[in-house]
Design an enzyme around this catalytic site. Structure first.
Site, PDB file in Angstrom:
ATOM      1  N   GLY A 232      42.341  29.285 -22.670  1.00 18.88           N
ATOM      2  CA  GLY A 232      42.688  30.372 -23.578  1.00 18.88           C
ATOM      3  C   GLY A 232      43.289  31.574 -22.879  1.00 18.88           C
ATOM      4  N   CYS A 233      43.526  31.448 -21.588  1.00 18.37           N
ATOM      5  CA  CYS A 233      44.132  32.532 -20.815  1.00 18.37           C
ATOM      6  C   CYS A 233      45.550  32.123 -20.428  1.00 18.37           C
ATOM      7  CB  CYS A 233      43.324  32.812 -19.553  1.00 18.37           C
ATOM      8  SG  CYS A 233      41.647  33.369 -19.861  1.00 18.37           S
ATOM      9  N   ALA A 234      46.476  33.062 -20.495  1.00 14.45           N
ATOM     10  CA  ALA A 234      47.851  32.778 -20.090  1.00 14.45           C
ATOM     11  C   ALA A 234      47.923  32.583 -18.575  1.00 14.45           C
ATOM     12  CB  ALA A 234      48.771  33.911 -20.525  1.00 14.45           C
TER      13      ALA A 234
END
Length: 136
Positions: free
Chosen positions: A49-51
């Site tokens: 869920g993190c870029a």
């Protein structure tokens, strides 16, 4: 409910007049954080869920929460350093009660993070709370 380490960060941020200064301070906090050993950067510690690439490895001892973390992005590494200050030493049963979004708002970071960074921060907080809940 914030730890003394987080309160120190909040006090520093009170004296920083604009976003650019706060941004530089977040990066400086990340640079000052001890690096996470490469051996801990495995799929099991990777935060989805993190870029950016983000890893969080919980370290539970004596009923309190701590973690090692790292990222390939300097601003995210700084956010991890702030999360470490916010959660390290908190009793496991209290981790879920920490209102991280409100604490980040105290730093003036809530309205200045991009949507991607905000989502990544939420994912990191979720991982911290889940690992604490599992360990409790």
């Amino acid at each position: 409910m914030a730890t003394p380490a987080f309160e120190d960060i909040a006090e520093t941020f009170e004296f920083l007049p604009d976003w650019e200064d706060r941004y530089r301070e977040v990066i400086a906090l990340g640079k000052a954080m001890e690096p996470m050993p490469e051996a801990l950067k495995v799929p099991a510690t990777k935060v989805t869920g993190c870029a950016s690439q983000v890893w969080i490895h919980p370290e539970i001892a004596g009923g309190t929460y701590a973690f090692q973390g790292d990222s390939d992005a300097s601003i995210v590494r700084g956010l991890i350093a702030i999360l470490k200050a916010l959660y390290t030493g908190v009793p496991l049963e209290e981790v879920g009660k920490v209102n991280a979004p409100a604490e980040f708002a105290r730093l003036g970071l809530d309205s200045h993070l991009s949507a991607q960074r905000s989502n990544g921060l939420k994912s990191m907080i979720k991982r911290i709370q889940e690992t604490a809940r599992e360990a409790a």
